[in-house]
Design an enzyme around this catalytic site. Structure first.
Site, PDB file in Angstrom:
ATOM      1  N   GLY A 608       0.778  -1.231   0.000  1.00 58.42           N
ATOM      2  CA  GLY A 608       0.000   0.000   0.000  1.00 58.42           C
ATOM      3  C   GLY A 608       0.802   1.269   0.000  1.00 58.42           C
ATOM      4  N   LYS A 609       1.998   1.268  -0.572  1.00 56.52           N
ATOM      5  CA  LYS A 609       2.826   2.484  -0.592  1.00 56.52           C
ATOM      6  C   LYS A 609       2.214   3.552  -1.499  1.00 56.52           C
ATOM      7  CE  LYS A 609       6.443   0.399  -2.086  1.00 56.52           C
ATOM      8  NZ  LYS A 609       5.818  -0.944  -2.199  1.00 56.52           N
ATOM      9  N   THR A 610       1.783   3.150  -2.702  1.00 51.99           N
ATOM     10  CA  THR A 610       1.228   4.126  -3.642  1.00 51.99           C
ATOM     11  C   THR A 610      -0.142   4.618  -3.199  1.00 51.99           C
ATOM     12  OG1 THR A 610       2.448   3.035  -5.429  1.00 51.99           O
ATOM     13  CG2 THR A 610       0.655   4.506  -6.063  1.00 51.99           C
ATOM     14  N   SER A 988      23.847 -11.662   7.521  1.00 51.40           N
ATOM     15  CA  SER A 988      23.046 -12.012   8.691  1.00 51.40           C
ATOM     16  C   SER A 988      22.905 -13.508   8.914  1.00 51.40           C
ATOM     17  CB  SER A 988      21.648 -11.387   8.567  1.00 51.40           C
ATOM     18  OG  SER A 988      20.989 -11.908   7.435  1.00 51.40           O
ATOM     19  N   LYS A1031      11.673 -10.066   9.090  1.00 51.81           N
ATOM     20  CA  LYS A1031      12.126 -11.400   9.478  1.00 51.81           C
ATOM     21  C   LYS A1031      11.229 -11.983  10.573  1.00 51.81           C
ATOM     22  CE  LYS A1031      16.956 -10.514   8.274  1.00 51.81           C
ATOM     23  NZ  LYS A1031      18.340 -10.382   8.771  1.00 51.81           N
TER      24      LYS A1031
END
Length: 1112
Positions: A608-610, A988, A1031
Site C-alpha cells: 500500500g505504498k502508492t 546475517s 524477518k
C-alpha cells in the site's frame, strides 16, 4: 591521274545503273556521260537506252567506303526524287541518243529481257543468291559506275540534267540477320524503340553494320522478364516470333573510364519474322572461314558465266576509258554471304523467314466491330491520359490512308505498342498472324490499360478535390477575416492573443522577476508576424507561463480527527505512516502553514505504498498528481527541454502544477529506486535540486527559465529498497519503512476492503455470496504467503468471478434474459448492427461509417438483478473448486530437523522469508582423511565470506570446548542453502551457518521452532542486522516460537506491534556463547567431547581380529 574508286560492277560498261530490291524498284534514267578527253573512248559505251538496262542488280554491298563516295550514296543520306527539269533533260538526252543507238537496240533489248528474267527469279527468293543479300545503301549508291566510266574519261562534273536520284529502300528478303534480344516488352512493326547495347562486341558490330550500309537486325523478346543480355545463347531463351528492324541512328554512351563502352540504338521495326535457326557466338567461325571474316573490305568477286555477268562488285578507274570484262568461265562463282563480316564478332546470328498476315475480309462485321471498340477505348483512355492523346494524334497523322479504320492490323499493333501490358500478352499480339485474333488480343490489352487509366484518374481527382477544398476554405477564411476587419467586428488575431495573455497574467500573482520576463516576451510577440517560426515558440512559452498557478493554493484541512478517519477508511495498520501524517497535520494546525516535506515509503510490493499517498492527499484536501520514474533516463523529463528544440516541453513537475492548478499539491514520485541513467544525463542527480527543501524554493526549469517555488509541494516517494537509491538523494528524504502484513492483518484487510471490492466488481453486489473466514484463512496460509496483499486480492477476485459464472449457468436465460439487459438505445443499436451485417452495400466505406455511428449508444445495457433465492457459500472445503489445489502444503520445510539443519531468517524485496541452512558429512571419517568445505545455493560474495567465517569459528569453538572431538579436523562437509535458483547475499546468516556446522559435529538436532539471524565475527561477536520486522513476520508465518537476534536490535524488537510479536519469544544475544546455550541447553558434554574418528578405528580393529581368528 585521278584516284581509283570502287563502284558497283555493271553487266556491261555501256550500261547505266538500275537500283532494284525485292520490295520495290527505283530506276534512274540513263544519262549519257561522255568522257571529254578523246583518248580511251570505248565505242561500246555509246548508243544504249533504258530498255537495255538490267532488271536486277546485287542488292547487297559489303564495301565500307561506298557510302562515302558522294552525297546521297549512303542509306541515311536518302536521295531525293527527280524534279520536273531533270526528267525533261533526261527525255531530251534520250531523243538525241536514239539515232546513234538504233543499230544496237535490238541486241540490248535481248540482253535486257534476259536480265529481267533473272531479276524476277531473285525477287522470288532464290536461296543463297547474291542478288538477295545486298544493302539498301549499296543500292542507293551513285549511278556513275556504268555511264560515268566511259565517255568523259572519268571526269566527275556533270550537268544538272545528268544527275539521277533515288530514295533508299528496305530489302524484302533478308534471310540472315544479327539477332538482338529485347527485355520487358516486344517491338511492333511501325513503332520506334530505343535500346541500350552494353556488350562492346555487339556495339562494334552495329557500328560496322551502319558503316557498311546494312543497318538491319532481328529483335526477339526474352522469355525471362529478368534476363538482361545482348547475345542470344540459346534459341529457347527468346520467343521465335520477332521483328525485322532497321537501326535508324546510334549514339555512343561514355562509360566510367571515359571510353565508350555501350551504345544507344534507335530501332524501327518493318515486319514480322520467325527465327528458324540460331548461329550462336563462336559457331560461325568454327564452321566457315570467309575473306570477309578477316578483312573488312572484301576483294572484288569475279564474273563466272554470261548468266552471272550482271552480279558482283568490280573496281572501276576513271583513268581508263573502259573496263574490259574478264573472259567467261564455266567455274561457278563462290557464294557470298552479306553478313559474313559479322562472324568475326561474338554475336548471335539467326536465319529468319518473313511472316505474312493471313488474308481477311475488310468488310467483316466482326473486324469492324472490334475496330470500332478499339477506337472507342482509345478515345476514353485519351480523355484521361494526355500521353495517350499525343500518341494517338501522332499515329493518326502517320497513316498513309488517313483513316485508321482501313488498316485494322496496324491499329492492333498500335494498341499493343502503347499499352503497358504483360509481356506474354503483348508477345501473343505480335505472334498472331490472324488479323481478327490479333485485334481481340490487342483489345484485351487495351481494356486493361483503360482500367488502369480509370483508377489513376480517380486517384488524381480525389487528390485534386482535397487540395481544392483546402484552398477554397483558406480563401473564404481569409475573405471573412478581411470583411470583419473592415467592419470592425473583429480585431486582428495577434492583437486578440496579446490581450488574452494580459488578462490571464493580471489574475495571477506573478513574482517580479517572472512578470518582467512575461512583459518582454509579450512585447516580442506583438512585433512578430504570425507566419514567422518564432511566433509559435513565443506563443507556446507565454501559454505555459500563464498556466502555472502563481500564488494560488488550495485550502488545507488540518483536522486531526478527519485525517484519522480518512486514513483508517483506506488502510488497515500502517501505524508509523499514520502517526507521521498526523504529526505533519498538527504542525500545520499550530503554524497555520506547512512547508513542503519529502517522505519516502520503503517496503515490499503490495503493502500500500502508492495508495497511501492518495489517502494523504485526501486527508489534507490537496490535489494529487502521480508520475513514475522507473526506467527514466532523460533529465529533460525532470527539468524540461530547452526552448530551441522542436516540441519542447517543461518538466513533469511543472506539468503537475499546470494540471493541479495549485501551488501546494501532493506529488507522488513512484519507483524512485528504479530510476535509470542514460546518455541524456542522470535523472537521479536532477532530483537532488527538486527534493531538497533548502533549494526547491527557486527551482529552475530549462523550458521556463524562471525560478518556481516548490517549497509548498508535499513530495511522497515510494521504493522497494534503499540500496539502489543514491546516498545524496536518500539523505534528503525522510524514510518510513512499511513491513509486510502478518496473517491477522491480511485477514482484516481481506474482510474490510478486498472482499467487498471484488464482489462489486464481479457484479454480485447485494447477492448472497459469502466468503467465509476459514476460506480466507486458507487462502492466506496455502495460497498467498507473500508480504503484501496484491496476490490475495487476485485470488479473492477469482473466487467471486467463478461464483458469478456458476450463478449465470445455473439460472439460465429464463431467469436472466438478454432482452431485459438492453436499454431502448441498446436495442436500436443492436437492430442497426444486424441490418448492417445482412444488407449488402454498394459503397462499403460510407456504409461502415454510418453504421458505426448508428450502432453505438451511450448506455446500451443495464445490470441484471440476481434473485434473492440464490445463496452461494465458499468455505475451506470447496475452496479448491474456485482457486485450484493449494500452492503451499506445509508451514515449514522441516517438521523435524536432522543434525546439521538450522532455520535462518532473511530479508527480501518481497518481505521476510525463512531460510534453511543444511550441512552434511560427505564421507566416513578416517585418520588419513583431510577436511574440506563445499558451499552451494547460489550464494553471492558476502554470504560466501560468512560461511568461511562460520566454518573457521566452528573449528575454533570445537577445539576450545571439545578438544577430543576431531570431527571438523577430518570431515568433508557440504553446506547448502535451499532454493538454488534464488540469489542470496548478506552477512546475517553467520550464526545460522555456525550453528548448523556445530549441530553436525555434535550430532545434536535443533528445535524446528527456533529461528535465528545475526552476523558473526571470528571471535564470536554477534553484530546488528536489518529488517528485523520483516524477518519476525516470516518467522511467525513459518510457525516459529523463538527468534534469536542481535542484542543491538533490541530497540527494533520493542517497537514491533504486539500483533506481530504475539506467540513469539525474542532472544537478544551479544556473543555466540549465548546462542550455543540457547540452542543446545541439554547437551551431554562428555559424549560430545569424544573422538568419533578414534572410536571408528577401534571397532574396525576388533572386526579385523575376529575375521582373522575365524579364518585360522
Amino acid at each position: 591521274m585521278l584516284p581509283r574508286q570502287r563502284v558497283l560492277r555493271m553487266p556491261s560498261p555501256r550500261h547505266s545503273v538500275l537500283f532494284s530490291t525485292a520490295s520495290r524498284r527505283t530506276s534512274i534514267c540513263s544519262v549519257r556521260a561522255s568522257i571529254r578527253q578523246g583518248q580511251h573512248i570505248a565505242p561500246r559505251l555509246q548508243g544504249f537506252s533504258k530498255d537495255s538496262f538490267p532488271s536486277s542488280l546485287s542488292p547487297f554491298s559489303t564495301h565500307a567506303a561506298l557510302g562515302k563516295q558522294q552525297k546521297g550514296s549512303g542509306f541515311f543520306d536518302g536521295i531525293e526524287p527527280l524534279t520536273e527539269e531533270e526528267k525533261k533533260a533526261n527525255q531530251e538526252n534520250k531523243d538525241k541518243e536514239a539515232a546513234e543507238e538504233q543499230e544496237q537496240k535490238d541486241v540490248e533489248k535481248a540482253k535486257s529481257s534476259s536480265s529481267e528474267a533473272k531479276s524476277k527469279e531473285g525477287d522470288q527468293g532464290t536461296p543463297e543468291s547474291p542478288e538477295n543479300k545486298g544493302s539498301a545503301a549499296g543500292s542507293a549508291a551513285s549511278g556513275s559506275s556504268g555511264d560515268g566510266s566511259g565517255g568523259d574519261g572519268g571526269k566527275r562534273g556533270r550537268r544538272p540534267g545528268d544527275k539521277a536520284l533515288a530514295k533508299p529502300v528496305v530489302p524484302e528478303i533478308y534471310p540472315q540477320v544479327m539477332a538482338i534480344p529485347i527485355a520487358k516488352r516486344p517491338l511492333f512493326p511501325g513503332f520506334y524503340k530505343a535500346i541500350t547495347i552494353k556488350d562492346p562486341n555487339v556495339a562494334a558490330a552495329i557500328t560496322e553494320m551502319i558503316k557498311r550500309g546494312q543497318p538491319y537486325v532481328g529483335a526477339f523478346l526474352f522469355k525471362d522478364e529478368n534476363a538482361d543480355d545482348d547475345v542470344i545463347r540459346s534459341a529457347d531463351e527468346v520467343h521465335d516470333v520477332g521483328v525485322f528492324a532497321q537501326i535508324t541512328s546510334a549514339f555512343p554512351m561514355t562509360g566510367q573510364g571515359g571510353e565508350g563502352t555501350s551504345l544507344t540504338a534507335i530501332l524501327y521495326p518493318h515486319r514480322r519474322i520467325r527465327l528458324s535457326e540460331l548461329i550462336p557466338p563462336g559457331a560461325a567461325d568454327a564452321t566457315t572461314k570467309t575473306p570477309a571474316a578477316t578483312e573488312p573490305t572484301p576483294e572484288p568477286i569475279p564474273k563466272a558465266t554470261d548468266e552471272s555477268a550482271q552480279k558482283g562488285d568490280v573496281v572501276a578507274s576513271f583513268e581508263e576509258s573502259a573496263v574490259v570484262s574478264p573472259p567467261k568461265s564455266d567455274v561457278t562463282q563462290k557464294q557470298y554471304e552479306p553478313t559474313s563480316f559479322l562472324k568475326k564478332y561474338p554475336v548471335s546470328l539467326v536465319n529468319v523467314e518473313n511472316l505474312t498476315e493471313e488474308p481477311y475480309d475488310p468488310k467483316s462485321q466482326v473486324i469492324r466491330a472490334v475496330t470500332n471498340e478499339i477506337v472507342n477505348v482509345f478515345k476514353e483512355v485519351a480523355s484521361m491520359n494526355s500521353l495517350f492523346r499525343d500518341q494517338i494524334s501522332t499515329f493518326s497523322m502517320s497513316q498513309s490512308t488517313g483513316n485508321v479504320m482501313s488498316e485494322p492490323a496496324k491499329l492492333a499493333d498500335f494498341a499493343a505498342a502503347v499499352s503497358a501490358g504483360d509481356p506474354n500478352e503483348l508477345q501473343e499480339v505480335l505472334s498472331s498472324l490472324n488479323v481478327e485474333d490479333r485485334m481481340h488480343k490487342a483489345l484485351l490489352v487495351l481494356k486493361k490499360e483503360h482500367v488502369n487509366a480509370q483508377l489513376q484518374s480517380k486517384i488524381t481527382k480525389d487528390v485534386e478535390n482535397k487540395i481544392t477544398k483546402r484552398q477554397r476554405e483558406y480563401w473564404l477564411t481569409e475573405q471573412m477575416k478581411g470583411i470583419k476587419r473592415e467592419l470592425g467586428l473583429e480585431s486582428d488575431g495577434k492583437d486578440k492573443l496579446v490581450e488574452k495573455f494580459k488578462e490571464k497574467a493580471d489574475k495571477l500573482a506573478m513574482p517580479e522577476a517572472v512578470r518582467k520576463v512575461f512583459d518582454d516576451e509579450l512585447n516580442k510577440l506583438a512585433h512578430l508576424e504570425p507566419a514567422a517560426s518564432e511566433f509559435n515558440v513565443t506563443r507556446n512559452y507565454l501559454d505555459w507561463l500563464t498556466q502555472i498557478p502563481w500564488g494560488l493554493r488550495s485550502a488545507e484541512n488540518f483536522g486531526i480527527q478527519h485525517a484519522m478517519t480518512v486514513l483508517d477508511e483506506d488502510h488497515y495498520g500502517l501505524k508509523d505512516v499514520k502517526d507521521r501524517i498526523l504529526e505533519f497535520i498538527a504542525v500545520g494546525k499550530l503554524r497555520g502553514t506547512v512547508e513542503g516535506k519529502i517522505l519516502c515509503f520503503v517496503g515490499p510490493p503490495g503493502v500500500g505504498k502508492t495508495s497511501i499517498g492518495k489517502s494523504i492527499a485526501r486527508a489534507l484536501n490537496r490535489q494529487y498528481y502521480r508520475f513514475s520514474v522507473g526506467g527514466l533516463a532523460d533529465v529533460a523529463e525532470i527539468k524540461g527541454h530547452r526552448r530551441t528544440y522542436v516540441g519542447a516541453l517543461p518538466g513533469r513537475v511543472i506539468q503537475a502544477l499546470k494540471k493541479c492548478k495549485t501551488e501546494n499539491p501532493l506529488i507522488l514520485i513512484d519507483e524512485i529506486d528504479k530510476i535509470g541513467r542514460g546518455y541524456q544525463g542522470d535523472p537521479s542527480s536532477a532530483l537532488l535540486e527538486l527534493l531538497d527543501p533548502e533549494q526547491n524554493s527557486s527551482f529552475l526549469d530549462h523550458y521556463l527559465d524562471v525560478p518556481v517555488d516548490l517549497s509548498r509541494v508535499l513530495f511522497v516517494c515510494t521504493a522497494n529498497m534503499t540500496d539502489t537509491i543514491p546516498r545524496p538523494l536518500l539523505d534528503r528524504m525522510e524514510v518510513i519503512r512499511l513491513s509486510g502484513y502478518v496473517s491477522d492483518e491480511k485477514m482484516a484487510i481481506a474482510e474490510r476492503y478486498l472482499a467487498p471490492q471484488a464482489q462489486e466488481l464481479a457484479g454480485l453486489k447485494g447477492v448472497d455470496v459469502e466468503l467465509t473466514k476459514d476460506a480466507i484463512e486458507e487462502l492466506i496460509k496455502s495460497y498467498c504467503r507473500e508480504a503484501g496483499v496484491r496476490n490475495l486480492k487476485k485470488q479473492i477476485e477469482k473466487v467471486y468471478r467463478k461464483s458469478a459464472l456458476k450463478i449465470v449457468q445455473e439460472l439460465g436465460e429464463e431467469v436472466l434474459p438478454e432482452s431485459e439487459a438492453l436499454t431502448d438505445e441498446g436495442k436500436v443499436a443492436k437492430e442497426e448492427s444486424e441490418k448492417g451485417e445482412n444488407k449488402p452495400s454498394e459503397e462499403p466505406a460510407t456504409a461502415n461509417t454510418e453504421a458505426s455511428e448508428k450502432e453505438t449508444a451511450e448506455i446500451p445495457r443495464v445490470a441484471l438483478k440476481v434473485p434473492e433465492s440464490v445463496h452461494v457459500t465458499i468455505d475451506k472445503d470447496n475452496l479448491k473448486d474456485y482457486v485450484g489445489p493449494p500452492v503451499f502444503t506445509s508451514d515449514r520445510l522441516y517438521d523435524i530437523t536432522p543434525p546439521g539443519v538450522t532455520m535462518g531468517l532473511a530479508w527480501t524485496q518481497l518481505g521476510g522469508a525463512a531460510m534453511y541452512v543444511e550441512a552434511i558429512l560427505q564421507s566416513s571419517l578416517k585418520p588419513s582423511s583431510r577436511p574440506s568445505l563445499e558451499i552451494t545455493g547460489n550464494l553471492k560474495t558476502v554470504m560466501k565470506e560468512s560461511s568461511a567465517i562460520a566454518y573457521s569459528f566452528a573449528k575454533s569453538w570445537m577445539a576450545n570446548n571439545f578438544p577430543k572431538n576431531d570431527f571438523l579436523d577430518h570431515a568433508k562437509i557440504h553446506v547448502h542453502v535451499p532454493e538454488g535458483a534464488v540469489q542470496k547475499d548478506g552477512p546475517s546468516a553467520g550464526i545460522t551457518m555456525a550453528t548448523s556446522l556445530l549441530s553436525l559435529a555434535l550430532e545434536k538436532p535443533i528445535d524446528p521452532t527456533v529461528a535465528m539471524t545475526g552476523e558473526l565475527t571470528l571471535t564470536g561477536k554477534v553484530l546488528r542486522i536489518g529488517g528485523l520486522r520483516e524477518k519476525t513476520v516470516a518467522a511467525r508465518r513459518a510457525g516459529c516460537k523463538t527468534v534469536v537476534f542481535p542484542k543491538d536490535n533490541e530497540s527494533d524488537w520493542l517497537e514491533l506491534p504486539e500483533n506481530i510479536k504475539e506467540g513469539i519469544e525474542g532472544k537478544p544475544v551479544s556473543w555466540y556463547s549465548e546462542v550455543f546455550d540457547l540452542i543446545f541447553p541439554d547437551l551431554d558434554k562428555e559424549k560430545a567431547n569424544q573422538s568419533r574418528t578414534v572410536v571408528e578405528n577401534k571397532e574396525e580393529k576388533k572386526e579385523e581380529k575376529k575375521d582373522g581368528e575365524e579364518s585360522d
